[in-house]
Design a protein around this motif. Sequence first.
Motif, mmCIF file in Angstrom:
data_model
loop_
_atom_site.group_PDB
_atom_site.id
_atom_site.type_symbol
_atom_site.label_atom_id
_atom_site.label_comp_id
_atom_site.label_asym_id
_atom_site.label_seq_id
_atom_site.Cartn_x
_atom_site.Cartn_y
_atom_site.Cartn_z
ATOM 1 N N SER A 1 -3.424 5.056 23.979
ATOM 2 C CA SER A 1 -3.013 5.260 22.130
ATOM 3 C C SER A 1 -1.599 5.832 21.983
ATOM 4 N N TYR A 2 -1.135 5.408 20.893
ATOM 5 C CA TYR A 2 0.042 5.965 20.070
ATOM 6 C C TYR A 2 0.136 6.113 18.808
ATOM 7 N N ASP A 3 -0.048 7.504 18.536
ATOM 8 C CA ASP A 3 -0.006 8.120 17.357
ATOM 9 C C ASP A 3 1.100 8.393 16.815
ATOM 10 N N ILE A 4 1.656 7.954 15.748
ATOM 11 C CA ILE A 4 2.887 8.302 15.010
ATOM 12 C C ILE A 4 2.942 8.875 13.791
ATOM 13 N N ILE A 5 3.283 9.980 13.768
ATOM 14 C CA ILE A 5 3.083 11.143 12.417
ATOM 15 C C ILE A 5 4.368 11.382 11.916
ATOM 16 N N GLY A 6 4.601 10.819 10.693
ATOM 17 C CA GLY A 6 5.828 11.224 9.793
ATOM 18 C C GLY A 6 5.860 10.081 8.815
ATOM 19 N N SER A 7 6.868 10.563 7.953
ATOM 20 C CA SER A 7 7.092 9.237 6.811
ATOM 21 C C SER A 7 8.445 9.027 6.951
ATOM 22 N N GLY A 8 8.785 8.138 6.003
ATOM 23 C CA GLY A 8 10.295 7.692 5.887
ATOM 24 C C GLY A 8 10.173 6.728 4.730
ATOM 25 N N SER A 9 11.492 6.037 4.563
ATOM 26 C CA SER A 9 11.840 5.090 3.718
ATOM 27 C C SER A 9 10.509 3.859 3.707
ATOM 28 N N PRO A 10 10.345 3.464 2.298
ATOM 29 C CA PRO A 10 9.360 2.504 2.253
ATOM 30 C C PRO A 10 9.710 1.329 3.298
ATOM 31 N N ASP A 11 10.921 1.040 3.579
ATOM 32 C CA ASP A 11 11.415 -0.111 4.173
ATOM 33 C C ASP A 11 11.140 0.345 5.888
ATOM 34 N N ASP A 12 11.366 1.550 6.210
ATOM 35 C CA ASP A 12 11.189 1.978 7.645
ATOM 36 C C ASP A 12 9.596 1.867 7.748
ATOM 37 N N GLU A 13 8.558 2.498 6.983
ATOM 38 C CA GLU A 13 7.187 2.470 7.195
ATOM 39 C C GLU A 13 6.715 1.037 7.300
ATOM 40 N N GLN A 14 7.240 0.106 6.118
ATOM 41 C CA GLN A 14 6.725 -1.226 6.453
ATOM 42 C C GLN A 14 7.002 -2.099 7.666
ATOM 43 N N LEU A 15 8.284 -1.709 8.085
ATOM 44 C CA LEU A 15 8.446 -2.417 9.469
ATOM 45 C C LEU A 15 7.682 -1.907 10.601
ATOM 46 N N ILE A 16 7.227 -0.783 10.836
ATOM 47 C CA ILE A 16 6.284 -0.433 11.729
ATOM 48 C C ILE A 16 4.972 -0.868 11.313
ATOM 49 N N LYS A 17 4.475 -0.822 10.264
ATOM 50 C CA LYS A 17 3.224 -1.427 9.836
ATOM 51 C C LYS A 17 3.037 -3.057 10.154
ATOM 52 N N ASP A 18 4.296 -3.652 9.872
ATOM 53 C CA ASP A 18 4.356 -4.903 10.175
ATOM 54 C C ASP A 18 4.124 -5.455 11.624
ATOM 55 N N LEU A 19 4.762 -4.658 12.368
ATOM 56 C CA LEU A 19 4.886 -4.976 13.889
ATOM 57 C C LEU A 19 3.622 -4.708 14.562
ATOM 58 N N ILE A 20 2.971 -3.630 14.121
ATOM 59 C CA ILE A 20 1.626 -3.432 14.451
ATOM 60 C C ILE A 20 0.657 -4.430 14.240
ATOM 61 N N ASP A 21 0.882 -5.057 13.147
ATOM 62 C CA ASP A 21 -0.109 -6.174 12.637
ATOM 63 C C ASP A 21 0.349 -7.453 13.626
ATOM 64 N N LYS A 22 1.611 -7.609 13.723
ATOM 65 C CA LYS A 22 2.405 -8.954 14.480
ATOM 66 C C LYS A 22 1.875 -8.861 15.639
ATOM 67 N N TYR A 23 1.938 -7.796 16.471
ATOM 68 C CA TYR A 23 1.442 -7.787 17.822
ATOM 69 C C TYR A 23 0.043 -7.415 18.206
ATOM 70 N N GLU A 24 -0.843 -7.220 16.934
ATOM 71 C CA GLU A 24 -2.299 -6.815 17.084
ATOM 72 C C GLU A 24 -2.389 -5.742 17.834
ATOM 73 N N LEU A 25 -1.525 -4.394 17.423
ATOM 74 C CA LEU A 25 -1.737 -3.396 18.290
ATOM 75 C C LEU A 25 -2.673 -2.219 17.470
ATOM 76 N N GLN A 26 -3.463 -2.614 16.398
ATOM 77 C CA GLN A 26 -4.145 -1.625 15.716
ATOM 78 C C GLN A 26 -5.250 -0.620 16.548
ATOM 79 N N SER A 27 -5.519 -1.172 17.693
ATOM 80 C CA SER A 27 -6.592 -0.498 18.523
ATOM 81 C C SER A 27 -5.726 0.777 19.357
ATOM 82 N N ILE A 28 -4.399 0.398 19.430
ATOM 83 C CA ILE A 28 -3.736 1.373 20.164
ATOM 84 C C ILE A 28 -2.633 2.116 19.256
#
Length: 367
Positions: A217-244
């Motif tokens: 697992s990899y837990d990421i805790i924190g907030s940032g600019s909307p662009d920074d947060e969206q980039l992380i969300k997009d990469l999690i989806d792109k690489y299908e890492l939702q289970s980790i």
Amino acid sequence: MTVGKDEKKLNILVVYAGKFGFHVVSYFLSKYASKKHNVTYLGLTLDQTGESLSYPGVNVKEHTCQPGLKGRKAMLSLFRDEVSNGDYDVVFTQYLAGISWLKHQLPNQKIIVDIRSGYLLANPLKRYLLNTLLCKESKYLTPNVTINSKILGHFLGFKDTELTELPLGAEPVDTHNRNFEKLKLIYVGTLSKRNIHLSIEGLNKHISETSDHVIESYDIIGSGSPDDEQLIKDLIDKYELQSIVTLHGYVPREKTGALLEKANIGVSFVPITPYYDLQPVTKTFEFLLAGLPLIATATTQNQQLISEDNGVLIQDTDFGFCEGLKKISCLRKSYNSKTIQEQSLKHSWERVINEQYLPYIEKVSSV
């Protein structure tokens, strides 16, 4: 620590631009100073970020001002009014833009200006001008300026003789001998300008190249600019890492304990740039005091703290993170969480506050 019969209890005002508990220095200074002195915390905010905490013995006062120039003027006026209406022996305040205005408003007040960072603007000219202003305003207001790293002070324009270094610390947490069979990563901190998305890229690269990887697992805790947060969300989806990978967003300090308890590897990932290289990383201390070995970018400050006994140093790239995962996976069974914590206790907030912050504050108040 309690005050002795012959020692005077000081009235200390701690001023920061945030709710009580949002900034680590102001929270732990207030917490441990209150065991010996009378402490009031004045929180001046421009938004509703975070949750306000409380601590027995700390008088918490908070005001929310409107964003913009008028709000910043209001912050300084509230600061002045609190000091004028109080009976404070010494004020320990975060640097606030425009703070030099208080020089003539509070001519007899003993003030300590605390600097933990400079301006991080991408535009080098604006960054230089604002950091120069920070330096000049602080020195104009008071001869008592503190900083977490004199190397950072040099970057901002201070001389060694104009600064007192007061280090960061961390709070020890109850730890057990963690099991490192599977790796459970945790990142806690801002997502703004930290390039945390590169750790997602590196994680995916490691998983793709290692069929028998041990990342659970990899837990990421924190907030940032909307662009920074969206980039992380997009990469999690792109690489299908939702289970980790889980992006939790902002989590109040007192609620991160369960996630820290679950984790066994801390991630201290900051860009290796001339600016970030100058200052300690708060989370490096916090993870070590929680008994977590780290994957940490090789800033000058992290190099002073991380060894093969407590983690691995990496470059601030996706490839660097991937290599760090490979190395820490190989070393994982050599780590001992209790030993890591015990070797880091000299960095505990209780020790650095009682041994460095309070003696300095008491000295300033007596001059």
